[in-house]
Motif scaffolding. Structure first.
Motif, mmCIF file in Angstrom:
data_model
loop_
_atom_site.group_PDB
_atom_site.id
_atom_site.type_symbol
_atom_site.label_atom_id
_atom_site.label_comp_id
_atom_site.label_asym_id
_atom_site.label_seq_id
_atom_site.Cartn_x
_atom_site.Cartn_y
_atom_site.Cartn_z
ATOM 1 N N THR A 33 32.360 -6.404 34.957
ATOM 2 C CA THR A 33 32.308 -6.792 36.365
ATOM 3 C C THR A 33 33.422 -7.810 36.594
ATOM 4 O OG1 THR A 33 30.846 -8.679 35.969
ATOM 5 C CG2 THR A 33 29.784 -6.544 36.357
ATOM 6 N N ASN A 34 33.415 -8.451 37.757
ATOM 7 C CA ASN A 34 34.395 -9.518 38.006
ATOM 8 C C ASN A 34 34.220 -10.679 37.034
ATOM 9 O OD1 ASN A 34 35.607 -8.161 40.097
ATOM 10 N ND2 ASN A 34 34.440 -9.205 41.692
ATOM 11 N N GLU A 35 32.979 -10.958 36.658
ATOM 12 C CA GLU A 35 32.694 -12.079 35.766
ATOM 13 C C GLU A 35 32.621 -11.680 34.294
ATOM 14 O OE1 GLU A 35 29.091 -13.574 37.575
ATOM 15 O OE2 GLU A 35 30.265 -15.195 38.467
ATOM 16 N N ILE A 36 32.437 -10.402 34.045
ATOM 17 C CA ILE A 36 32.363 -9.903 32.664
ATOM 18 C C ILE A 36 33.585 -9.030 32.431
ATOM 19 C CG2 ILE A 36 31.054 -8.505 31.030
ATOM 20 C CD1 ILE A 36 28.512 -9.218 32.647
ATOM 21 N N GLN A 116 24.041 -9.771 30.381
ATOM 22 C CA GLN A 116 24.928 -10.285 31.427
ATOM 23 C C GLN A 116 25.783 -11.430 30.878
ATOM 24 O OE1 GLN A 116 25.460 -9.165 34.899
ATOM 25 N NE2 GLN A 116 24.858 -7.495 33.576
ATOM 26 N N LEU A 117 26.500 -11.135 29.809
ATOM 27 C CA LEU A 117 27.319 -12.130 29.126
ATOM 28 C C LEU A 117 28.631 -12.366 29.874
ATOM 29 C CD1 LEU A 117 26.792 -11.109 25.400
ATOM 30 C CD2 LEU A 117 25.743 -13.001 26.648
ATOM 31 N N VAL A 118 28.592 -13.282 30.804
ATOM 32 C CA VAL A 118 29.773 -13.633 31.578
ATOM 33 C C VAL A 118 30.822 -14.191 30.625
ATOM 34 C CG1 VAL A 118 30.672 -15.190 33.341
ATOM 35 C CG2 VAL A 118 28.479 -14.040 33.681
#
Length: 184
Positions: A33-36, A116-118
Motif C-alpha cells: 500500500t502507500n504505507e507498506i 499490516q507491517l507499515v
C-alpha cells in the motif's frame, strides 16, 4: 464410455489442482500500500539498499526476521505503539527477510498483509546480500547470520546502533531511537 469418464475425471483433477495453485499463490499478487512498500528489486549488497531514495537522509530501524520464526512474528505485536510514537519523526522501518523458496515468499507477503507491517520490505534472496549484511555491516561471523530476529538502527547509511533492542523492550528501544534522533 470409459474414455469420456476418464477425460472428465482428468479435467476435474486439473481444475482442482489449478484452483489450489491459485489459492496458494494468490498472496504473491500483494504489492503493498502507500504505507507498506514491498520492494521487488534484487540487491546484492546492503550498500545498494541504503542508497535507495526512500532511505536517503533518514533513520531506519532494520528488522531481520524469518517467516517461520515465531519470536520474530511475536515482536510484530509490539510495533504499533512505537510506530505511533515516532509517526511524525524522520524514522522508517526496514524489514529484511531471508528466503530461498517460493513458499517463503508467499508466506512473507501474507504475513506483511495480515500484520499490516507499515514500512519497507525487502526479500533477501541471495547469499551475497545476506553475507554482506553480516560480515561488512554487522561485523559478525557468518555462523550468526540465521540468528533472528535481529535489530539495528541505521542513520544516513551508517549503522549507529548495531544491537538495537527488540520492540518488546519498548523503553530500551525508544531510548535508543530518541538518542539517534536527538530527542533527549
Amino acid at each position: 464410455m470409459k474414455m469420456k469418464k476418464l477425460t472428465k475425471t482428468i479435467v476435474i483433477i486439473i481444475g482442482l489442482i489449478s484452483l489450489i495453485a491459485i489459492v496458494l499463490l494468490f498472496p504473491l499478487l500483494y504489492s503493498g500500500t502507500n504505507e507498506i512498500k514491498i520492494v521487488e528489486q534484487r540487491f546484492l549488497t546492503f550498500d545498494e539498499i541504503l542508497s535507495q531514495d526512500y532511505l536517503q537522509n533518514t533513520t531506519a530501524i532494520v528488522d531481520i526476521w524469518g517467516t517461520y520464526c515465531s519470536p520474530c512474528l511475536k515482536e510484530f505485536d509490539y510495533l504499533a505503539e512505537i510506530k505511533e510514537k515516532y509517526r511524525d519523526k524522520n524514522l522508517k522501518f526496514l524489514y529484511l527477510c531471508p528466503m530461498k523458496r517460493i513458499d517463503h515468499k508467499v508466506r512473507w507477503k501474507k504475513i506483511i498483509k495480515e500484520k499490516q507491517l507499515v514500512g519497507i520490505h525487502i526479500a533477501v534472496d541471495t547469499e551475497e546480500l545476506f553475507n554482506d549484511i553480516w560480515e561488512q555491516y554487522l561485523n559478525e561471523p557468518l555462523s550468526a547470520k540465521y540468528m533472528v530476529p535481529r535489530y539495528f538502527i541505521v542513520k544516513n547509511g551508517i549503522i549507529v546502533v548495531p544491537y538495537a533492542a527488540p520492540p518488546s523492550s519498548k523503553k530500551k528501544l525508544c531510548n535508543q531511537i530518541d538518542s539517534v534522533l536527538n530527542l533527549k
